[in-house]
Design an enzyme around this catalytic site. Sequence first.
Site, mmCIF file in Angstrom:
data_model
loop_
_atom_site.group_PDB
_atom_site.id
_atom_site.type_symbol
_atom_site.label_atom_id
_atom_site.label_comp_id
_atom_site.label_asym_id
_atom_site.label_seq_id
_atom_site.Cartn_x
_atom_site.Cartn_y
_atom_site.Cartn_z
ATOM 1 N NE ARG A 42 -18.304 13.409 11.799
ATOM 2 C CZ ARG A 42 -17.111 13.125 12.004
ATOM 3 N NH1 ARG A 42 -16.176 12.297 11.216
ATOM 4 N NH2 ARG A 42 -16.657 13.671 13.199
ATOM 5 C CG ASP A 43 -16.502 10.187 14.810
ATOM 6 O OD1 ASP A 43 -15.923 9.733 13.903
ATOM 7 O OD2 ASP A 43 -15.958 10.721 15.696
ATOM 8 C CG HIS A 256 -14.452 14.269 19.090
ATOM 9 N ND1 HIS A 256 -15.709 14.248 18.335
ATOM 10 C CD2 HIS A 256 -13.851 13.031 18.418
ATOM 11 C CE1 HIS A 256 -15.921 13.402 17.365
ATOM 12 N NE2 HIS A 256 -14.500 12.436 17.594
ATOM 13 C CB CYS A 289 -10.992 8.147 12.579
ATOM 14 S SG CYS A 289 -10.596 9.138 11.063
ATOM 15 C CG ASN A 298 -17.061 9.700 19.016
ATOM 16 O OD1 ASN A 298 -17.221 9.034 17.859
ATOM 17 N ND2 ASN A 298 -16.374 10.855 19.383
HETATM 18 C C1 LIG Z 1 -10.242 16.491 1.187
HETATM 19 C C2 LIG Z 1 -10.173 15.536 0.161
HETATM 20 C C3 LIG Z 1 -11.312 15.678 -0.780
HETATM 21 C C4 LIG Z 1 -9.019 15.762 -0.670
HETATM 22 O O1 LIG Z 1 -8.801 14.457 -1.534
HETATM 23 P P1 LIG Z 1 -8.196 14.760 -2.824
HETATM 24 O O2 LIG Z 1 -8.224 13.374 -3.650
HETATM 25 O O3 LIG Z 1 -6.845 15.393 -2.538
HETATM 26 O O4 LIG Z 1 -9.139 15.855 -3.483
HETATM 27 P P2 LIG Z 1 -8.886 16.379 -5.071
HETATM 28 O O5 LIG Z 1 -9.473 17.883 -4.732
HETATM 29 O O6 LIG Z 1 -7.849 16.103 -5.827
HETATM 30 O O7 LIG Z 1 -10.441 15.862 -5.633
HETATM 31 C C5 LIG Z 1 -10.496 14.251 -6.018
HETATM 32 C C6 LIG Z 1 -11.955 14.036 -6.391
HETATM 33 O O8 LIG Z 1 -12.785 14.099 -5.298
HETATM 34 C C7 LIG Z 1 -13.651 15.043 -5.489
HETATM 35 N N1 LIG Z 1 -14.071 15.858 -4.318
HETATM 36 C C8 LIG Z 1 -13.117 16.883 -3.669
HETATM 37 N N2 LIG Z 1 -13.609 17.205 -2.554
HETATM 38 C C9 LIG Z 1 -15.045 16.681 -2.496
HETATM 39 C C10 LIG Z 1 -16.018 16.791 -1.823
HETATM 40 N N3 LIG Z 1 -15.734 17.814 -0.552
HETATM 41 N N4 LIG Z 1 -17.065 16.267 -1.876
HETATM 42 C C11 LIG Z 1 -17.486 15.629 -2.683
HETATM 43 N N5 LIG Z 1 -16.351 15.344 -3.567
HETATM 44 C C12 LIG Z 1 -15.230 15.991 -3.584
HETATM 45 C C13 LIG Z 1 -13.392 15.930 -6.547
HETATM 46 O O9 LIG Z 1 -14.325 16.710 -7.295
HETATM 47 C C14 LIG Z 1 -12.268 14.878 -7.509
HETATM 48 O O10 LIG Z 1 -13.296 14.206 -8.277
HETATM 49 P P3 LIG Z 1 -12.914 13.227 -9.649
HETATM 50 O O11 LIG Z 1 -12.509 14.460 -10.544
HETATM 51 O O12 LIG Z 1 -11.946 12.393 -9.246
HETATM 52 O O13 LIG Z 1 -14.294 12.609 -9.886
HETATM 53 C C15 LIG Z 1 -10.136 14.193 0.744
HETATM 54 O O14 LIG Z 1 -9.192 13.734 1.331
HETATM 55 C C16 LIG Z 1 -11.271 13.867 1.593
HETATM 56 O O15 LIG Z 1 -12.650 13.793 1.410
HETATM 57 N N6 LIG Z 1 -11.117 13.537 3.156
HETATM 58 C C17 LIG Z 1 -12.115 13.462 4.135
HETATM 59 C C18 LIG Z 1 -11.517 12.377 5.025
HETATM 60 C C19 LIG Z 1 -12.675 12.087 6.113
HETATM 61 O O16 LIG Z 1 -13.647 12.375 6.175
HETATM 62 N N7 LIG Z 1 -12.320 11.606 7.314
HETATM 63 C C20 LIG Z 1 -13.002 11.473 8.463
HETATM 64 C C21 LIG Z 1 -13.567 12.651 9.167
HETATM 65 S S1 LIG Z 1 -12.400 13.336 10.204
HETATM 66 C C22 LIG Z 1 -12.656 12.596 11.549
HETATM 67 O O17 LIG Z 1 -13.384 11.321 11.636
HETATM 68 C C23 LIG Z 1 -12.122 12.947 12.850
HETATM 69 C C24 LIG Z 1 -13.045 13.702 13.500
HETATM 70 C C25 LIG Z 1 -13.704 14.893 12.937
HETATM 71 O O18 LIG Z 1 -14.246 12.842 14.045
HETATM 72 C C26 LIG Z 1 -12.530 13.995 15.275
HETATM 73 C C27 LIG Z 1 -11.592 12.888 15.638
HETATM 74 O O19 LIG Z 1 -12.220 11.902 16.005
HETATM 75 O O20 LIG Z 1 -10.527 13.255 15.850
#
Ligand SMILES: CC(C)(COP(=O)([O-])OP(=O)([O-])OC[C@H]1O[C@@H](n2cnc3c(N)ncnc32)[C@H](O)[C@@H]1OP(=O)([O-])[O-])[C@@H](O)C(=O)NCCC(=O)NCCSC(=O)C[C@@](C)(O)CC(=O)[O-]
Length: 349
Positions: A42-43, A256, A289, A298
């Site tokens: 994943r990450d 992490h 990220c 990582n």
């Molecule tokens: C949270 C949102 C969705 C808000 O994003 P948004 O644009 O505000 O969402 P929305 O509710 O307005 O929806 C927009 C579109 O996305 C769809 N949608 C909405 N939700 C989903 C979903 N779950 N799965 C699939 N589709 C989804 C929704 O249906 C819609 O589709 P449309 O009508 O335009 O066709 C967006 O910001 C997002 O997906 N963010 C994820 C970012 C991410 O994955 N970042 C990396 C992970 S975190 C990380 O790596 C750190 C970590 C964990 O490793 C720890 C560390 O290192 O610190």
Amino acid sequence: MSRLLLRPISGCSLRTAIPRQLRALSSATKSNKVRIVEVGPRDGLQNEKTVIPVTTKIELVEKLAKTGLRDIEAGSFVSPKWVPQMAASNEILEYILKYPPQARDPIAYAFLAPNSKGLENALSILRSHPQAEGEGECPKPTVELSVFAAATESFTQKNLNCSIAESLKRFEPVIKAGKDEGLRVRAYISVVLGCPFEGYDVDPKKVAEIACDLMEMGADEIALGDTTGMGTAPRTSELLKAMKAAGMRSEDVAMHFHDTYGQALVNTAVSLENGIMSFDSSVGGLGGCPYSPGATGNVSTEDMVYFMETLGMTTGINLDAVVDVGEWITKEIGKSNASSVGKAILGRR
Ligand SMILES: CC(C)(COP(=O)([O-])OP(=O)([O-])OC[C@H]1O[C@@H](n2cnc3c(N)ncnc32)[C@H](O)[C@@H]1OP(=O)([O-])[O-])[C@@H](O)C(=O)NCCC(=O)NCCSC(=O)C[C@@](C)(O)CC(=O)[O-]
């Protein structure tokens, strides 16, 4: 700590090669069993720009499952518009449920879900694919869920398109529904030791406050993410003291670390000294990220396992097998192997 020198004796097995003084750190902890959570699928892969076939991702999970790892983060139910690389996570979950990877011990496969939509997508697969028993002697796998908050407003906006308060409000029903479904739920807090947009100015008390909120919502574990790798030993120590002061138990916390500044293992040692026994790592040091510009992978699983085993800790992981997986996946996706231990072991073969 500074008096502890790592000098494995050539020709000896890792365990016998551990200088006696190194055992001081492990004997300072209650048990010598440490949990290593593999986040490579994943990450490690989410930030790759070229599309990685889902068959490669599944092969990676299957290979990792054979190394003794018992926790593998396998995908992410996020919006594919935001993180295209994670788009096939549904297929990975379906595969794991239908054909549990061969493994000696039960494995927990974790998937991220940022909101109710992600949760529902994951649950619909879980409900429609009753988990198969592991093949032959293989134990049945379990599935876990992870939500992900962050310690700064800027990062939360970039990563989740909302404020910290809004993100916590979103996670509450996700955590509750996950728990009602019988799933273990992890809650990440990103940028706990430095933010790509707000710098080093991250308040440990704020991190601890968010952690307590997430635990009150029902999270089983808090994973503290040094997303940018800006963490240092004194600041890691300060953060963990703030967590303790807020009432967090060390057994509910996982660390992490990204290794962007080469401090991940130093910070790991500080965390061990503070009683933390759960650490994330990524095979081959894959990762970064998408919403943390410049952040590298990582700390590698190979380096983490070597580090722990030379301290006299037990990981249950076959280092040579992980080294092979690290070399395979980095070649497969055309990246250089970022694991120092991986490269050293490969060089000696
Ligand atoms: C949270 C949102 C969705 C808000 O994003 P948004 O644009 O505000 O969402 P929305 O509710 O307005 O929806 C927009 C579109 O996305 C769809 N949608 C909405 N939700 C989903 C979903 N779950 N799965 C699939 N589709 C989804 C929704 O249906 C819609 O589709 P449309 O009508 O335009 O066709 C967006 O910001 C997002 O997906 N963010 C994820 C970012 C991410 O994955 N970042 C990396 C992970 S975190 C990380 O790596 C750190 C970590 C964990 O490793 C720890 C560390 O290192 O610190």
